[in-house]
Design a protein around this motif. Sequence first.
Motif, PDB file in Angstrom:
ATOM      1  N   ARG A   9      -5.366  93.826 -17.753  1.00 38.34           N
ATOM      2  CA  ARG A   9      -5.842  94.052 -16.394  1.00 38.34           C
ATOM      3  C   ARG A   9      -6.350  95.493 -16.241  1.00 38.34           C
ATOM      4  O   ARG A   9      -7.398  95.733 -15.660  1.00 38.34           O
ATOM      5  CB  ARG A   9      -4.732  93.788 -15.383  1.00 38.34           C
ATOM      6  CG  ARG A   9      -5.217  93.949 -13.956  1.00 38.34           C
ATOM      7  CD  ARG A   9      -4.170  93.573 -12.979  1.00 38.34           C
ATOM      8  NE  ARG A   9      -4.047  92.116 -13.000  1.00 38.34           N
ATOM      9  CZ  ARG A   9      -3.166  91.436 -12.295  1.00 38.34           C
ATOM     10  NH1 ARG A   9      -2.309  92.070 -11.530  1.00 38.34           N
ATOM     11  NH2 ARG A   9      -3.116  90.132 -12.347  1.00 38.34           N
ATOM     12  N   GLY A  10      -5.647  96.469 -16.765  1.00 37.49           N
ATOM     13  CA  GLY A  10      -6.053  97.879 -16.697  1.00 37.49           C
ATOM     14  C   GLY A  10      -7.345  98.129 -17.448  1.00 37.49           C
ATOM     15  O   GLY A  10      -8.219  98.882 -17.014  1.00 37.49           O
ATOM     16  N   PHE A  11      -7.465  97.465 -18.623  1.00 36.31           N
ATOM     17  CA  PHE A  11      -8.685  97.599 -19.410  1.00 36.31           C
ATOM     18  C   PHE A  11      -9.902  97.104 -18.632  1.00 36.31           C
ATOM     19  O   PHE A  11     -10.914  97.793 -18.536  1.00 36.31           O
ATOM     20  CB  PHE A  11      -8.558  96.829 -20.728  1.00 36.31           C
ATOM     21  CG  PHE A  11      -9.852  96.745 -21.484  1.00 36.31           C
ATOM     22  CD1 PHE A  11     -10.317  97.820 -22.216  1.00 36.31           C
ATOM     23  CD2 PHE A  11     -10.623  95.594 -21.443  1.00 36.31           C
ATOM     24  CE1 PHE A  11     -11.514  97.748 -22.908  1.00 36.31           C
ATOM     25  CE2 PHE A  11     -11.826  95.507 -22.121  1.00 36.31           C
ATOM     26  CZ  PHE A  11     -12.268  96.592 -22.868  1.00 36.31           C
ATOM     27  N   PHE A  12      -9.820  95.914 -18.062  1.00 36.59           N
ATOM     28  CA  PHE A  12     -10.951  95.348 -17.336  1.00 36.59           C
ATOM     29  C   PHE A  12     -11.254  96.125 -16.058  1.00 36.59           C
ATOM     30  O   PHE A  12     -12.420  96.294 -15.684  1.00 36.59           O
ATOM     31  CB  PHE A  12     -10.739  93.852 -17.055  1.00 36.59           C
ATOM     32  CG  PHE A  12     -10.976  93.003 -18.267  1.00 36.59           C
ATOM     33  CD1 PHE A  12     -12.250  92.876 -18.792  1.00 36.59           C
ATOM     34  CD2 PHE A  12      -9.928  92.357 -18.903  1.00 36.59           C
ATOM     35  CE1 PHE A  12     -12.473  92.104 -19.922  1.00 36.59           C
ATOM     36  CE2 PHE A  12     -10.138  91.596 -20.032  1.00 36.59           C
ATOM     37  CZ  PHE A  12     -11.420  91.467 -20.549  1.00 36.59           C
ATOM     38  N   ALA A  13     -10.251  96.622 -15.395  1.00 32.49           N
ATOM     39  CA  ALA A  13     -10.479  97.435 -14.196  1.00 32.49           C
ATOM     40  C   ALA A  13     -11.227  98.716 -14.560  1.00 32.49           C
ATOM     41  O   ALA A  13     -12.189  99.120 -13.888  1.00 32.49           O
ATOM     42  CB  ALA A  13      -9.148  97.763 -13.519  1.00 32.49           C
ATOM     43  N   THR A  14     -10.826  99.358 -15.642  1.00 34.10           N
ATOM     44  CA  THR A  14     -11.512 100.575 -16.100  1.00 34.10           C
ATOM     45  C   THR A  14     -12.936 100.254 -16.547  1.00 34.10           C
ATOM     46  O   THR A  14     -13.873 100.987 -16.250  1.00 34.10           O
ATOM     47  CB  THR A  14     -10.722 101.219 -17.258  1.00 34.10           C
ATOM     48  OG1 THR A  14      -9.396 101.492 -16.803  1.00 34.10           O
ATOM     49  CG2 THR A  14     -11.381 102.496 -17.721  1.00 34.10           C
ATOM     50  N   PHE A  15     -13.099  99.137 -17.261  1.00 33.44           N
ATOM     51  CA  PHE A  15     -14.424  98.725 -17.733  1.00 33.44           C
ATOM     52  C   PHE A  15     -15.381  98.490 -16.570  1.00 33.44           C
ATOM     53  O   PHE A  15     -16.533  98.940 -16.599  1.00 33.44           O
ATOM     54  CB  PHE A  15     -14.299  97.452 -18.580  1.00 33.44           C
ATOM     55  CG  PHE A  15     -15.617  96.931 -19.062  1.00 33.44           C
ATOM     56  CD1 PHE A  15     -16.267  97.529 -20.126  1.00 33.44           C
ATOM     57  CD2 PHE A  15     -16.219  95.837 -18.445  1.00 33.44           C
ATOM     58  CE1 PHE A  15     -17.488  97.057 -20.568  1.00 33.44           C
ATOM     59  CE2 PHE A  15     -17.440  95.362 -18.877  1.00 33.44           C
ATOM     60  CZ  PHE A  15     -18.089  95.976 -19.951  1.00 33.44           C
ATOM     61  N   VAL A  16     -14.932  97.800 -15.532  1.00 36.16           N
ATOM     62  CA  VAL A  16     -15.769  97.512 -14.367  1.00 36.16           C
ATOM     63  C   VAL A  16     -16.163  98.803 -13.659  1.00 36.16           C
ATOM     64  O   VAL A  16     -17.312  98.990 -13.250  1.00 36.16           O
ATOM     65  CB  VAL A  16     -15.069  96.530 -13.406  1.00 36.16           C
ATOM     66  CG1 VAL A  16     -15.784  96.434 -12.080  1.00 36.16           C
ATOM     67  CG2 VAL A  16     -14.959  95.158 -14.055  1.00 36.16           C
ATOM     68  N   LYS A  17     -15.224  99.742 -13.539  1.00 43.66           N
ATOM     69  CA  LYS A  17     -15.537 101.024 -12.905  1.00 43.66           C
ATOM     70  C   LYS A  17     -16.584 101.787 -13.703  1.00 43.66           C
ATOM     71  O   LYS A  17     -17.532 102.342 -13.141  1.00 43.66           O
ATOM     72  CB  LYS A  17     -14.267 101.872 -12.766  1.00 43.66           C
ATOM     73  CG  LYS A  17     -13.300 101.350 -11.746  1.00 43.66           C
ATOM     74  CD  LYS A  17     -12.022 102.162 -11.762  1.00 43.66           C
ATOM     75  CE  LYS A  17     -10.950 101.499 -10.909  1.00 43.66           C
ATOM     76  NZ  LYS A  17      -9.664 102.196 -11.050  1.00 43.66           N
ATOM     77  N   MET A  18     -16.430 101.830 -15.008  1.00 43.25           N
ATOM     78  CA  MET A  18     -17.378 102.560 -15.861  1.00 43.25           C
ATOM     79  C   MET A  18     -18.759 101.894 -15.834  1.00 43.25           C
ATOM     80  O   MET A  18     -19.778 102.571 -15.793  1.00 43.25           O
ATOM     81  CB  MET A  18     -16.852 102.635 -17.297  1.00 43.25           C
ATOM     82  CG  MET A  18     -15.585 103.450 -17.438  1.00 43.25           C
ATOM     83  SD  MET A  18     -15.757 105.144 -16.888  1.00 43.25           S
ATOM     84  CE  MET A  18     -16.730 105.805 -18.181  1.00 43.25           C
ATOM     85  N   ALA A  19     -18.779 100.567 -15.863  1.00 43.40           N
ATOM     86  CA  ALA A  19     -20.053  99.849 -15.803  1.00 43.40           C
ATOM     87  C   ALA A  19     -20.746 100.100 -14.475  1.00 43.40           C
ATOM     88  O   ALA A  19     -21.972 100.268 -14.416  1.00 43.40           O
ATOM     89  CB  ALA A  19     -19.828  98.354 -16.018  1.00 43.40           C
ATOM     90  N   GLY A  20     -19.977 100.132 -13.401  1.00 47.91           N
ATOM     91  CA  GLY A  20     -20.552 100.418 -12.082  1.00 47.91           C
ATOM     92  C   GLY A  20     -21.162 101.802 -12.028  1.00 47.91           C
ATOM     93  O   GLY A  20     -22.261 101.997 -11.495  1.00 47.91           O
ATOM     94  N   VAL A  21     -20.466 102.793 -12.590  1.00 52.95           N
ATOM     95  CA  VAL A  21     -21.001 104.163 -12.621  1.00 52.95           C
ATOM     96  C   VAL A  21     -22.277 104.215 -13.457  1.00 52.95           C
ATOM     97  O   VAL A  21     -23.266 104.829 -13.065  1.00 52.95           O
ATOM     98  CB  VAL A  21     -19.933 105.149 -13.158  1.00 52.95           C
ATOM     99  CG1 VAL A  21     -20.544 106.494 -13.466  1.00 52.95           C
ATOM    100  CG2 VAL A  21     -18.790 105.283 -12.169  1.00 52.95           C
ATOM    101  N   ALA A  22     -22.258 103.559 -14.625  1.00 51.08           N
ATOM    102  CA  ALA A  22     -23.437 103.569 -15.499  1.00 51.08           C
ATOM    103  C   ALA A  22     -24.635 102.891 -14.843  1.00 51.08           C
ATOM    104  O   ALA A  22     -25.782 103.275 -15.062  1.00 51.08           O
ATOM    105  CB  ALA A  22     -23.107 102.884 -16.816  1.00 51.08           C
ATOM    106  N   PHE A  23     -24.375 101.893 -14.007  1.00 49.61           N
ATOM    107  CA  PHE A  23     -25.455 101.167 -13.343  1.00 49.61           C
ATOM    108  C   PHE A  23     -25.977 101.919 -12.122  1.00 49.61           C
ATOM    109  O   PHE A  23     -27.179 101.983 -11.883  1.00 49.61           O
ATOM    110  CB  PHE A  23     -24.956  99.773 -12.941  1.00 49.61           C
ATOM    111  CG  PHE A  23     -25.991  98.951 -12.241  1.00 49.61           C
ATOM    112  CD1 PHE A  23     -27.039  98.391 -12.943  1.00 49.61           C
ATOM    113  CD2 PHE A  23     -25.925  98.744 -10.869  1.00 49.61           C
ATOM    114  CE1 PHE A  23     -28.000  97.641 -12.297  1.00 49.61           C
ATOM    115  CE2 PHE A  23     -26.874  97.988 -10.222  1.00 49.61           C
ATOM    116  CZ  PHE A  23     -27.920  97.431 -10.936  1.00 49.61           C
ATOM    117  N   ILE A  24     -25.097 102.499 -11.360  1.00 53.32           N
ATOM    118  CA  ILE A  24     -25.472 103.136 -10.095  1.00 53.32           C
ATOM    119  C   ILE A  24     -25.934 104.585 -10.260  1.00 53.32           C
ATOM    120  O   ILE A  24     -26.804 105.043  -9.531  1.00 53.32           O
ATOM    121  CB  ILE A  24     -24.302 103.038  -9.090  1.00 53.32           C
ATOM    122  CG1 ILE A  24     -24.081 101.572  -8.731  1.00 53.32           C
ATOM    123  CG2 ILE A  24     -24.545 103.862  -7.849  1.00 53.32           C
ATOM    124  CD1 ILE A  24     -22.868 101.316  -7.881  1.00 53.32           C
ATOM    125  N   ALA A  25     -25.396 105.302 -11.233  1.00 55.87           N
ATOM    126  CA  ALA A  25     -25.704 106.727 -11.384  1.00 55.87           C
ATOM    127  C   ALA A  25     -27.203 107.018 -11.496  1.00 55.87           C
ATOM    128  O   ALA A  25     -27.708 107.904 -10.804  1.00 55.87           O
ATOM    129  CB  ALA A  25     -24.947 107.313 -12.570  1.00 55.87           C
TER     130      ALA A  25
END
Length: 124
Positions: A9-25
């Motif tokens: 669960r922690g892995f996927f939560a971190t992955f989603v946050k990082m993907a969101g930053v990479a997409f939105i930045a």
Amino acid sequence: MMNGKMDRRGFFATFVKMAGVAFIAPTVLNTVFGSEAHAQKKRGAAPEAAPAAKGGMPLLDPNDSVAKAVKYVADYKKAPEAKGNHCATCGFYGKKDATTGTCTIFAGKLVLADAWCASWNKKA
């Protein structure tokens, strides 16, 4: 995650946050800083002409300071001192296509084959 290991669960939560930053930045950065073309448009400036049509080099402007210094004219027939000579018959000229070429005097710019300047030198 107490012992230094990440659960699923922690892995996927971190992955989603990082993907969101990479997409939105990039979108946010482009909006904040904008592009040069967008800034020119806002200022009302005309965008620079793309020189890519002739292999990435712009055509020499007769108002260029070097062109003026050597009395460059786009049509040799309009310069009596040309005496029938033109860029296509000059030693400094390198043919690019039927109407334009490069010149060692005007580095990085294309010149017209039918142009002339006071630096004309007979081809060897």
